[in-house]
Enzyme design. Structure first.
Site, short mmCIF file in Angstrom:
data_model
loop_
_atom_site.label_atom_id
_atom_site.label_comp_id
_atom_site.label_asym_id
_atom_site.label_seq_id
_atom_site.Cartn_x
_atom_site.Cartn_y
_atom_site.Cartn_z
N ASN A 31 0.58 -0.53 -0.18
CA ASN A 31 0.19 0.44 -0.12
C ASN A 31 1.48 1.24 0.00
O ASN A 31 0.20 2.28 0.55
CB ASN A 31 -0.78 -0.21 1.44
CG ASN A 31 -1.97 -0.84 0.95
OD1 ASN A 31 -2.31 -1.48 -0.68
ND2 ASN A 31 -2.52 -1.89 2.33
N HIS A 118 -14.43 -2.32 6.17
CA HIS A 118 -13.06 -2.69 6.94
C HIS A 118 -13.31 -3.41 8.06
O HIS A 118 -13.66 -2.44 8.92
CB HIS A 118 -11.92 -1.02 7.39
CG HIS A 118 -9.91 -1.91 7.15
ND1 HIS A 118 -9.89 -2.17 8.76
CD2 HIS A 118 -9.96 -2.98 6.67
CE1 HIS A 118 -8.99 -2.47 8.22
NE2 HIS A 118 -8.68 -3.05 7.16
N GLU A 162 -15.99 3.86 3.44
CA GLU A 162 -14.36 4.43 3.36
C GLU A 162 -14.81 5.25 1.92
O GLU A 162 -15.63 5.00 1.45
CB GLU A 162 -14.31 3.50 3.03
CG GLU A 162 -13.74 2.31 3.87
CD GLU A 162 -13.13 0.89 3.74
OE1 GLU A 162 -12.26 0.49 2.82
OE2 GLU A 162 -14.07 -0.08 4.23
N SER A 166 -10.74 -1.00 -0.06
CA SER A 166 -9.68 -1.58 -0.40
C SER A 166 -8.99 -2.51 -0.70
O SER A 166 -8.05 -3.14 -1.47
CB SER A 166 -8.80 -1.57 1.00
OG SER A 166 -9.97 -3.02 1.65
N ASP A 191 -13.58 6.80 6.31
CA ASP A 191 -12.15 6.57 5.96
C ASP A 191 -11.44 6.22 4.79
O ASP A 191 -12.08 6.30 3.79
CB ASP A 191 -12.37 4.86 6.77
CG ASP A 191 -10.82 4.11 6.54
OD1 ASP A 191 -9.98 4.29 6.56
OD2 ASP A 191 -10.96 3.10 7.17
N HIS A 194 -6.67 4.96 1.73
CA HIS A 194 -6.83 4.59 0.81
C HIS A 194 -7.00 5.27 -0.42
O HIS A 194 -6.39 5.24 -1.39
CB HIS A 194 -7.31 2.87 -0.21
CG HIS A 194 -6.99 1.78 1.09
ND1 HIS A 194 -5.53 1.17 0.33
CD2 HIS A 194 -7.57 1.55 1.74
CE1 HIS A 194 -5.29 0.08 1.65
NE2 HIS A 194 -7.00 0.05 2.46
N LYS A 223 0.21 3.86 4.51
CA LYS A 223 0.01 3.84 3.24
C LYS A 223 -0.15 4.65 2.71
O LYS A 223 1.36 4.61 2.15
CB LYS A 223 -1.74 3.35 2.80
CG LYS A 223 -2.83 2.65 3.68
CD LYS A 223 -3.55 2.01 3.67
CE LYS A 223 -4.56 0.90 4.67
NZ LYS A 223 -3.25 0.95 5.18
C1 LIG Z 1 -9.77 0.21 4.57
C2 LIG Z 1 -8.87 0.18 6.37
N1 LIG Z 1 -9.13 0.77 6.98
C3 LIG Z 1 -8.03 0.73 8.26
C4 LIG Z 1 -6.93 0.37 8.30
C5 LIG Z 1 -6.11 0.55 9.14
O1 LIG Z 1 -5.20 1.05 9.40
P1 LIG Z 1 -3.43 0.47 9.96
O2 LIG Z 1 -2.97 -0.05 8.27
O3 LIG Z 1 -2.72 1.53 9.52
O4 LIG Z 1 -3.89 0.00 11.18
C6 LIG Z 1 -6.56 -0.32 6.94
C7 LIG Z 1 -5.52 -1.14 6.40
O5 LIG Z 1 -5.52 -2.14 6.22
C8 LIG Z 1 -7.99 0.06 5.30
O6 LIG Z 1 -7.73 -0.99 4.76
#
Ligand SMILES: Cc1ncc(COP(=O)(O)O)c(C=O)c1O
Length: 381
Positions: A31, A118, A162, A166, A191, A194, A223
């Site tokens: 990422n 997520h 989101e 992801s 969120d 990405h 990311k």
């Molecule tokens: C949409 C989404 N939110 C939150 C996270 C969590 O972030 P982090 O990897 O910084 O803990 C991820 C990571 O995979 C994600 O894809």
């Protein structure tokens, strides 16, 4: 046989047992979309920190010994950068989401959430006392039905989405969701994990131009920004509320201050080097032209094959051909939608995409399989 051994054996039978291994090959799976994780400016920040005798661990939670000027400088800069009243920094994006959803929605509230949200949001919702209603992925009508039915019953209403998904790589129609929030008096929690650093006119995320009222946003530092951590931006009263009430914030050691200094530097790089995100979008356009899969709106390109075993086999063949490409299986994605997740980064070039396209076409033909469009089934992660 113990319960653990039995469960592992069952996973093995289902082709779902996972194991850790080092990454190798041409990067189509990280990422680190802008390749900031290896940027010289971040190495320099690290060196200067060490040369100036900076502490490594924070030594405590933010409310006790662990609050370091580097955390506060980052938060102050991030609030300005994202045009929010205030920002709060967590060690990981997962922790930030968990904190948001276990703290903000309360017993008489309702959280309406996208079916492909997520795992960190899901776990937060599970850990909260609020009631939750799921709507079909990116489906505005289904979302509106949920908000309408929830409005009368909920004290506070929350919408969790989101901006870029992801595992699907698609973009949510954010301004439409935002309008629904206005119509039903709901708080929007978006969120941008990405999207931060890539989308929006100046790389602030898809929500860059949306009004900030009644909105809480998560930006991950892990990311496109190439570092680590989760930055929550929100109205000041919400950030102050989190500082006072969010258990994952209060009862956890603050992230290493150098991590905050690195993320601060990475945010500046988004403005200093806009050509990186332009290059990434140009790569996406080229990938859409040459890859034998449905086009993607983002740097994340799912190749949905359906069957777990077949997906593992094709991933292994691509790895043998020198590409770091991984199979993603349920429960991370919905049943029957095992896939290869291709993610682009600025270290790639068109020629490499052409080579991958050729290799993938040959493999898909030899297995007699055609990738399918996305599904809106719920994952069970
Ligand atoms: C949409 C989404 N939110 C939150 C996270 C969590 O972030 P982090 O990897 O910084 O803990 C991820 C990571 O995979 C994600 O894809």
């Amino acid at each position: 046989m113990t319960r653990f051994a039995g469960a592992l054996q069952q996973l093995e039978i289902e082709n779902r047992r996972r194991s850790l291994r080092p990454s190798g090959g041409i990067d189509f799976s990280s990422n680190d979309y802008l390749k900031l994780a290896e940027h010289p400016a971040l190495r320099q920040t690290m060196l200067e920190w060490a040369e100036q005798g900076g502490v490594i661990g924070s030594g405590g939670s933010r409310l006790l010994h662990g609050n370091h000027p580097a955390h506060e400088k980052l938060e102050c800069f991030a609030a300005q950068f994202f045009g929010a009243e205030k920002a709060l920094y967590f060690a990981t994006g997962f922790q930030a989401n968990h904190a948001l959803f276990t703290t903000l929605p309360e017993r008489r509230d309702i959280v309406v959430y996208d079916s492909l949200i997520h795992a960190s949001v899901r776990d937060g919702i599970k850990g909260s006392f609020a009631h939750a209603i799921k709507f079909q992925h990116n489906d505005l009508n289904d979302c509106e039905d949920a908000l309408r039915s929830a409005r009368e019953k909920a004290e506070y209403l929350w919408l969790a989405i989101e901006s870029v998904y992801s595992m699907e790589g698609d973009i949510a129609p954010l301004s439409d969701f935002h309008e629904l929030c206005l119509k039903y008096d709901a708080y929007l929690i978006v969120d941008e994990a990405h999207a931060t650093g890539i989308f929006g006119a100046s790389g602030r995320g898809v929500a860059e131009s949306l009004p900030k009222e009644h909105r809480v946003t998560l930006h991950t530092g892990s990311k496109a920004l190439g570092v680590a951590g989760g930055l929550v931006t929100a109205p000041a009263e919400i950030i102050d509320y989190l500082i006072n009430k969010a258990r994952p914030f209060i009862y956890s050691t603050a992230p290493p201050p150098v991590q905050a200094a690195l993320l601060h530097r990475a945010l500046k790089l988004v403005d200093e080097e806009p050509e990186r995100r332009k290059h990434l979008i140009a790569l996406r356009d080229h990938a859409n032209k040459v890859l034998p899969v449905p086009a993607s709106a983002t740097q994340i390109i799912p190749v949905i094959l359906g069957d777990d075993k077949l997906t593992l086999e094709i991933a292994a063949e691509l790895q043998n051909a020198g590409f770091d490409i991984r199979a993603i299986r349920p429960p991370t994605v919905p049943e029957g939608t095992a896939r290869l997740r291709l993610s682009l980064n600025t270290g790639l070039d068109e020629k490499t995409l052409d080579t991958l396209a050729e290799c993938l076409t040959t493999l898909l033909n030899s297995h007699d399989v055609i990738p399918t469009e996305q599904s809106d089934e719920e994952s069970c992660q």
